[in-house]
Design an enzyme around this catalytic site. Structure first.
Site, PDB file in Angstrom:
ATOM      1  N   GLN A  83      10.644 -41.604  11.048  1.00  0.00           N
ATOM      2  CA  GLN A  83       9.380 -41.848  11.752  1.00  0.00           C
ATOM      3  C   GLN A  83       8.901 -40.566  12.428  1.00  0.00           C
ATOM      4  O   GLN A  83       9.670 -39.905  13.133  1.00  0.00           O
ATOM      5  CB  GLN A  83       9.584 -42.977  12.788  1.00  0.00           C
ATOM      6  CG  GLN A  83       8.327 -43.390  13.518  1.00  0.00           C
ATOM      7  CD  GLN A  83       7.288 -44.051  12.622  1.00  0.00           C
ATOM      8  OE1 GLN A  83       7.621 -44.739  11.660  1.00  0.00           O
ATOM      9  NE2 GLN A  83       6.024 -43.821  12.927  1.00  0.00           N
ATOM     10  N   ASP A 100       8.033 -42.189   1.896  1.00  0.00           N
ATOM     11  CA  ASP A 100       6.798 -41.678   2.504  1.00  0.00           C
ATOM     12  C   ASP A 100       6.024 -40.795   1.521  1.00  0.00           C
ATOM     13  O   ASP A 100       4.836 -40.522   1.739  1.00  0.00           O
ATOM     14  CB  ASP A 100       7.131 -40.814   3.727  1.00  0.00           C
ATOM     15  CG  ASP A 100       6.943 -41.554   5.051  1.00  0.00           C
ATOM     16  OD1 ASP A 100       6.073 -42.441   5.103  1.00  0.00           O
ATOM     17  OD2 ASP A 100       7.645 -41.211   6.023  1.00  0.00           O
ATOM     18  N   LYS A 115       7.706 -52.528  10.782  1.00  0.00           N
ATOM     19  CA  LYS A 115       8.292 -52.209   9.469  1.00  0.00           C
ATOM     20  C   LYS A 115       9.536 -53.060   9.229  1.00  0.00           C
ATOM     21  O   LYS A 115       9.724 -53.598   8.142  1.00  0.00           O
ATOM     22  CB  LYS A 115       8.670 -50.720   9.403  1.00  0.00           C
ATOM     23  CG  LYS A 115       7.481 -49.808   9.199  1.00  0.00           C
ATOM     24  CD  LYS A 115       7.865 -48.344   9.325  1.00  0.00           C
ATOM     25  CE  LYS A 115       6.602 -47.490   9.422  1.00  0.00           C
ATOM     26  NZ  LYS A 115       6.837 -46.122   9.842  1.00  0.00           N
TER      27      LYS A 115
HETATM   28  N1  GUN Z   1       3.901 -41.781  11.782  1.00  0.00           N
HETATM   29  C1  GUN Z   1       2.607 -42.184  11.627  1.00  0.00           C
HETATM   30  N2  GUN Z   1       2.363 -42.465  10.331  1.00  0.00           N
HETATM   31  C2  GUN Z   1       3.513 -42.240   9.662  1.00  0.00           C
HETATM   32  C3  GUN Z   1       3.889 -42.379   8.292  1.00  0.00           C
HETATM   33  O1  GUN Z   1       3.108 -42.746   7.414  1.00  0.00           O
HETATM   34  N3  GUN Z   1       5.178 -42.073   8.007  1.00  0.00           N
HETATM   35  C4  GUN Z   1       6.052 -41.646   8.942  1.00  0.00           C
HETATM   36  N4  GUN Z   1       7.276 -41.345   8.557  1.00  0.00           N
HETATM   37  N5  GUN Z   1       5.744 -41.516  10.219  1.00  0.00           N
HETATM   38  C5  GUN Z   1       4.480 -41.815  10.571  1.00  0.00           C
END
Ligand code: GUN
Length: 307
Positions: free
Chosen positions: A98, A121, A54
């Site tokens: 996360q 998100d 990311k």
């Molecule tokens: N962990 C796995 N997929 C995601 C996601 O789409 N967003 C977040 N914040 N954590 C994750």
């Protein structure tokens, strides 16, 4: 194989290129640089890889990336204080915590604390509610958003199509169903308790599989010509190489590709779309926070591909 392979990797690259041009324009015209803050707690290896990717993609898109890597001893109140600070900062337009968080931390309380218009998100209950009701402008969860873009790019209008969503998670299944419904598809959500699952799937013009069960959908469940979106990313022991692993989706790609009209591969299908859509949401959030016109994502992709 008869199906068209829907190349999510190429689509995501085009989207990131389009976003990057939009960001350049935003800097030139308004002196704005979108910023994304990512909070990672603990040492989960998969999460560390995601967060690194990311960060890299955010920088490449010309945005600012703020990473917070915190030990698994971090308390709920320390995290809440960090969210409060990020909510206030004008150089932070998007906030992502996360998941999963280490045991003992309350992820829901943190998600609900994020400012709704910075919740890139799309997990905040107000964003979920806006998506479900059509009231206001939600930020939409990244993986379903990416899946919708690929469907719209390939099929055009989705109105009246029979869509089956396999899986009912808050991250993929439920928001995917809401997005398809808002595009006027006829939507069914199937899950582990659904009876006669094959019969439901056989009626699908559009199948979105997001159950996390390796290769569970065989080719003879697929309606001829259907569009198959495989959200699954499962690691299984490699059938030919002992001790090695192989990534497979939730559908059996080879047999489904004999019947489907189009299908996303694994890897290289929906996976790369998630981060691209996180960047898209960060840009959208930035524009909304400043009262500026937000990007038309499909138009950006087509422009980036020279269409
Ligand atoms: N962990 C796995 N997929 C995601 C996601 O789409 N967003 C977040 N914040 N954590 C994750």
């Amino acid at each position: 194989m008869t199906a068209t392979l829907l190349d999510g990797k190429a689509f995501a690259a085009a989207l990131r290129k389009g976003l990057s041009s939009f960001v350049d324009q935003l800097k030139q015209d308004h002196g704005l640089k979108p910023g994304l803050a990512v909070v990672l707690v603990g040492e989960d290896p998969a999460s560390q890889v995601y967060v690194r990717n990311k960060h890299q993609s955010t920088i490449e898109a010309g945005m600012a990336s703020f990473e917070y890597r915190l030990p698994d001893t971090t308390s709920q109140s320390e995290l809440e204080a960090l969210i409060d600070e990020l909510n206030e900062r004008s150089d932070v337009n998007g906030i992502l915590v996360q998941l999963p968080l280490p045991d003992g931390l309350d992820d829901r309380a943190l998600i609900e604390r994020i400012r709704v218009d910075k919740d890139v998100d799309g997990f905040h209950v107000e964003n979920v509610g806006m998506l479900a009701t059509g009231v206001g402008k939600p930020l939409v969860p990244c993986t379903p958003l990416g899946s919708l873009l690929i469907l719209q790019d390939h099929l055009g209008n989705l109105s009246g199509k029979n869509a089956v969503v396999l899986g009912r998670s808050n991250i993929v299944g439920k928001p995917m169903a809401q997005l398809l419904l808002s595009e006027n598809a006829t939507v069914e959500i199937c899950h582990s308790r659904t009876q006669d699952l094959a019969d439901h799937v056989r009626r699908a013009d559009i199948l979105v599989a997001a159950v996390g069960r390796p290769e569970m959908v065989p080719g003879d469940w697929i309606k001829p010509g259907a569009t198959v979106i495989d959200v699954g990313i499962n690691r299984i022991p490699h059938p030919e190489k002992p001790g090695k692993f192989k990534l497979v989706g939730d559908v059996h790609t080879a047999s489904c590709a004999e019947v489907a009209g189009a299908i996303t591969p694994v890897p290289g299908g929906i996976g790369p779309m998630t981060i691209a859509c996180l960047l898209a949401n960060t840009l959208t959030a930035t524009c909304r926070q400043h009262g500026l016109a937000e990007p038309d994502l499909l138009a950006l992709v087509r422009q980036a591909r020279g269409e």
